[in-house]
Scaffold this motif. Structure first.
Motif, PDB file in Angstrom:
ATOM      1  N   UNK A 113       0.811  -1.214   0.000  1.00  0.00           N
ATOM      2  CA  UNK A 113       0.000   0.000   0.000  1.00  0.00           C
ATOM      3  C   UNK A 113       0.843   1.263   0.000  1.00  0.00           C
ATOM      4  N   UNK A 114       2.140   1.144   0.326  1.00  0.00           N
ATOM      5  CA  UNK A 114       3.015   2.309   0.366  1.00  0.00           C
ATOM      6  C   UNK A 114       4.447   1.883   0.617  1.00  0.00           C
ATOM      7  N   UNK A 115       5.376   2.825   0.428  1.00  0.00           N
ATOM      8  CA  UNK A 115       6.799   2.510   0.544  1.00  0.00           C
ATOM      9  C   UNK A 115       7.513   3.598   1.342  1.00  0.00           C
ATOM     10  N   UNK A 116       8.398   3.185   2.249  1.00  0.00           N
ATOM     11  CA  UNK A 116       9.348   4.084   2.913  1.00  0.00           C
ATOM     12  C   UNK A 116      10.700   3.886   2.244  1.00  0.00           C
ATOM     13  N   UNK A 117      11.303   4.979   1.773  1.00  0.00           N
ATOM     14  CA  UNK A 117      12.633   4.931   1.188  1.00  0.00           C
ATOM     15  C   UNK A 117      13.638   5.479   2.191  1.00  0.00           C
ATOM     16  N   UNK A 118      14.578   4.652   2.624  1.00  0.00           N
ATOM     17  CA  UNK A 118      15.571   5.046   3.620  1.00  0.00           C
ATOM     18  C   UNK A 118      16.951   5.131   2.981  1.00  0.00           C
ATOM     19  N   UNK A 119      17.694   6.198   3.283  1.00  0.00           N
ATOM     20  CA  UNK A 119      19.045   6.376   2.755  1.00  0.00           C
ATOM     21  C   UNK A 119      20.061   5.732   3.684  1.00  0.00           C
ATOM     22  N   UNK A 120      21.278   5.520   3.152  1.00  0.00           N
ATOM     23  CA  UNK A 120      22.345   4.965   3.977  1.00  0.00           C
ATOM     24  C   UNK A 120      22.978   6.032   4.859  1.00  0.00           C
ATOM     25  N   UNK A 121      22.844   7.301   4.476  1.00  0.00           N
ATOM     26  CA  UNK A 121      23.201   8.423   5.335  1.00  0.00           C
ATOM     27  C   UNK A 121      22.404   9.623   4.841  1.00  0.00           C
ATOM     28  N   UNK A 122      22.315  10.646   5.689  1.00  0.00           N
ATOM     29  CA  UNK A 122      21.473  11.801   5.374  1.00  0.00           C
ATOM     30  C   UNK A 122      21.969  12.481   4.099  1.00  0.00           C
ATOM     31  N   UNK A 123      21.107  12.520   3.100  1.00  0.00           N
ATOM     32  CA  UNK A 123      21.507  13.037   1.793  1.00  0.00           C
ATOM     33  C   UNK A 123      20.286  13.547   1.032  1.00  0.00           C
ATOM     34  N   UNK A 124      20.575  14.264  -0.058  1.00  0.00           N
ATOM     35  CA  UNK A 124      19.515  14.604  -1.004  1.00  0.00           C
ATOM     36  C   UNK A 124      19.386  13.472  -2.016  1.00  0.00           C
ATOM     37  N   UNK A 125      18.170  13.274  -2.499  1.00  0.00           N
ATOM     38  CA  UNK A 125      17.972  12.220  -3.482  1.00  0.00           C
ATOM     39  C   UNK A 125      16.821  12.591  -4.409  1.00  0.00           C
ATOM     40  N   UNK A 126      16.783  11.939  -5.555  1.00  0.00           N
ATOM     41  CA  UNK A 126      15.734  12.198  -6.530  1.00  0.00           C
ATOM     42  C   UNK A 126      14.451  11.468  -6.151  1.00  0.00           C
ATOM     43  N   UNK A 127      13.360  11.894  -6.768  1.00  0.00           N
ATOM     44  CA  UNK A 127      12.075  11.233  -6.523  1.00  0.00           C
ATOM     45  C   UNK A 127      12.103   9.854  -7.187  1.00  0.00           C
ATOM     46  N   UNK A 128      11.740   8.794  -6.469  1.00  0.00           N
ATOM     47  CA  UNK A 128      11.800   7.438  -7.041  1.00  0.00           C
ATOM     48  C   UNK A 128      10.726   7.214  -8.086  1.00  0.00           C
ATOM     49  N   UNK A 129      10.965   6.242  -8.937  1.00  0.00           N
ATOM     50  CA  UNK A 129      10.018   5.920  -9.992  1.00  0.00           C
ATOM     51  C   UNK A 129       8.931   4.982  -9.524  1.00  0.00           C
ATOM     52  N   UNK A 130       7.970   5.505  -8.784  1.00  0.00           N
ATOM     53  CA  UNK A 130       6.832   4.703  -8.323  1.00  0.00           C
ATOM     54  C   UNK A 130       5.559   5.258  -8.946  1.00  0.00           C
ATOM     55  N   UNK A 131       4.529   4.448  -9.107  1.00  0.00           N
ATOM     56  CA  UNK A 131       3.263   4.941  -9.661  1.00  0.00           C
ATOM     57  C   UNK A 131       2.673   6.050  -8.786  1.00  0.00           C
ATOM     58  N   UNK A 132       1.964   6.958  -9.404  1.00  0.00           N
ATOM     59  CA  UNK A 132       1.343   8.059  -8.659  1.00  0.00           C
ATOM     60  C   UNK A 132       0.378   7.546  -7.595  1.00  0.00           C
ATOM     61  N   UNK A 133      -0.146   6.353  -7.801  1.00  0.00           N
ATOM     62  CA  UNK A 133      -1.127   5.802  -6.857  1.00  0.00           C
ATOM     63  C   UNK A 133      -0.478   5.182  -5.622  1.00  0.00           C
ATOM     64  N   UNK A 134       0.854   5.091  -5.593  1.00  0.00           N
ATOM     65  CA  UNK A 134       1.551   4.460  -4.463  1.00  0.00           C
ATOM     66  C   UNK A 134       2.151   5.526  -3.548  1.00  0.00           C
ATOM     67  N   UNK A 135       1.609   5.714  -2.354  1.00  0.00           N
ATOM     68  CA  UNK A 135       2.182   6.705  -1.427  1.00  0.00           C
ATOM     69  C   UNK A 135       3.583   6.291  -0.991  1.00  0.00           C
ATOM     70  N   UNK A 136       4.452   7.281  -0.757  1.00  0.00           N
ATOM     71  CA  UNK A 136       5.783   6.970  -0.248  1.00  0.00           C
ATOM     72  C   UNK A 136       6.288   8.107   0.620  1.00  0.00           C
ATOM     73  N   UNK A 137       7.266   7.766   1.468  1.00  0.00           N
ATOM     74  CA  UNK A 137       7.851   8.701   2.431  1.00  0.00           C
ATOM     75  C   UNK A 137       9.362   8.521   2.391  1.00  0.00           C
ATOM     76  N   UNK A 138      10.094   9.629   2.567  1.00  0.00           N
ATOM     77  CA  UNK A 138      11.553   9.572   2.660  1.00  0.00           C
ATOM     78  C   UNK A 138      11.974   9.469   4.124  1.00  0.00           C
ATOM     79  N   UNK A 139      12.969   8.633   4.382  1.00  0.00           N
ATOM     80  CA  UNK A 139      13.531   8.477   5.720  1.00  0.00           C
ATOM     81  C   UNK A 139      15.019   8.787   5.674  1.00  0.00           C
TER      82      UNK A 139
END
Length: 350
Positions: free
Chosen positions: A120-146
């Motif tokens: 139903x959704x995805x959390x994207x976690x980085x290996x260290x605090x950084x800037x990153x691009x928006x992932x390629x997920x469908x618009x219907x899939x909610x996601x959060x950056x960690x």
């Protein structure tokens, strides 16, 4: 397995009344004390909802994915997955953890794996605090950056990060409160780490607040956060300080602090009698085995990941909610590597 029928029979009420209370649809339909009694009884009897049946009814899987760019020996992985798992369970979701490497295409494969499992959704976690691009997920899939942020000043997706300025401020303020006024900072000279600027900002802010705007900060940046680079940077700082050596040092990381300690001992300094040290991260294998035990700032990965999951669940249930940037406080962990400053006259006598 306890069913709603069992709860209804136990309380002498209808199954529909139990269903309304358990699905939080009781407002205006079931009196509040009875609804709370139903939920309390369900918990006492060990009732668990049938998530598969509920998912079919709502067209949801009640599963979420944690895609983390990390490695098996990452010291933060256990706290990150533990916090996310606990929050997912509390919210009635199943957590699927998908570690990914930095290899090209690895994240795209992880996203495909998550979508194949109908999350139903995805959390994207980085290996260290950084800037990153928006992932390629469908618009219907909610996601959060960690522990990462999108490009630009304003968040375009909900982001959960550590308040590294606050943590660094408190670490420096702790040294100042112990009477240290000659405090150095060993940072890191690598712009990949957004924390580089945030931790130095907190250090400088604490000096200004306690010592005034005229305070001249003593700062040397290591080439990277490694122990060897920290040791080399510490030697540079001691040489730059000359006849007025610092009585305390705040370090970019716990590994940096290890290197600083090696440099200090090579110069005959005792810890913490001659030099107090504070690290950052609270990595167990460094902070616990540091001698004396290292006072440090904790990167709160467990609380951050739990908050990221809560925010993801909120976005799943409220798809039109605005994106937020949430900062989680970094607590100072008091141990043994900080002592009150010794007056300069007493230091000279030694």
């Amino acid at each position: 397995m306890v069913r709603m029928r069992d709860i209804a029979d136990h309380l002498g009420i209808s199954v529909s009344t139990v269903s309304l209370a358990m699905n939080r649809k009781d407002q205006g339909r079931v009196n509040a004390p009875l609804a709370e009694r139903i939920r309390a009884t369900a918990q006492e009897m060990g009732y668990t909802p049938n998530l598969h049946a509920l998912g079919l009814k709502l067209n949801k899987s009640h599963a979420i994915a944690l895609i983390c760019r990390t490695s098996p020996d990452d010291p933060f992985l256990s706290a990150m997955t533990g916090g996310a798992q606990a929050a997912a369970t509390d919210a009635g979701y199943i957590l699927i953890t998908i570690p990914v490497s930095s290899a090209p295409g690895a994240e795209a494969e992880a996203i495909e794996t998550a979508l194949q499992r109908d999350v139903d959704g995805i959390v994207f976690a980085a290996d260290f605090y950084r800037r990153r691009s928006i992932p390629g997920v469908p618009d219907s899939t909610p996601f959060v950056f960690l522990d990462c942020v999108s490009t630009g000043a304003n968040p375009v997706v909900t982001e959960v990060i550590a308040d590294e300025v606050q943590g660094s401020f408190e670490a420096t303020a702790h040294l100042l409160a112990a009477g240290h006024t000659r405090i150095g900072y060993i940072g890191v000279d690598d712009d990949r780490y957004l924390a580089r600027h945030l931790r130095e900002r907190g250090f400088r802010a604490a000096l200004r607040e306690h010592l005034g705007s005229g305070a001249a900060p003593l700062i040397v940046n290591a080439a990277d956060p490694s122990i060897s680079a920290g040791e080399q940077a510490a030697h540079q700082l001691f040489e730059r300080a000359g006849s007025e050596p610092p009585t305390a040092l705040f370090c970019f990381s716990d590994r940096t602090a290890f290197g600083v300690a090696q440099a200090a001992r090579a110069r005959g300094l005792r810890l913490p009698e001659d030099l107090s040290i504070v690290g950052f991260d609270n990595v167990e294998y460094t902070s616990e085995f540091f001698s004396p035990r290292l006072t440090t700032v904790e990167l709160p990965h467990q609380r951050m990941s739990a908050e990221a999951v809560r925010q993801l669940v909120h976005r799943i249930e409220h798809p039109r909610s605005d994106p937020l940037r949430i900062t989680v406080p970094c607590p100072l962990i008091h141990r043994d590597s900080v002592r009150p400053a010794v007056p300069s006259s007493e230091r000279l006598e030694r």
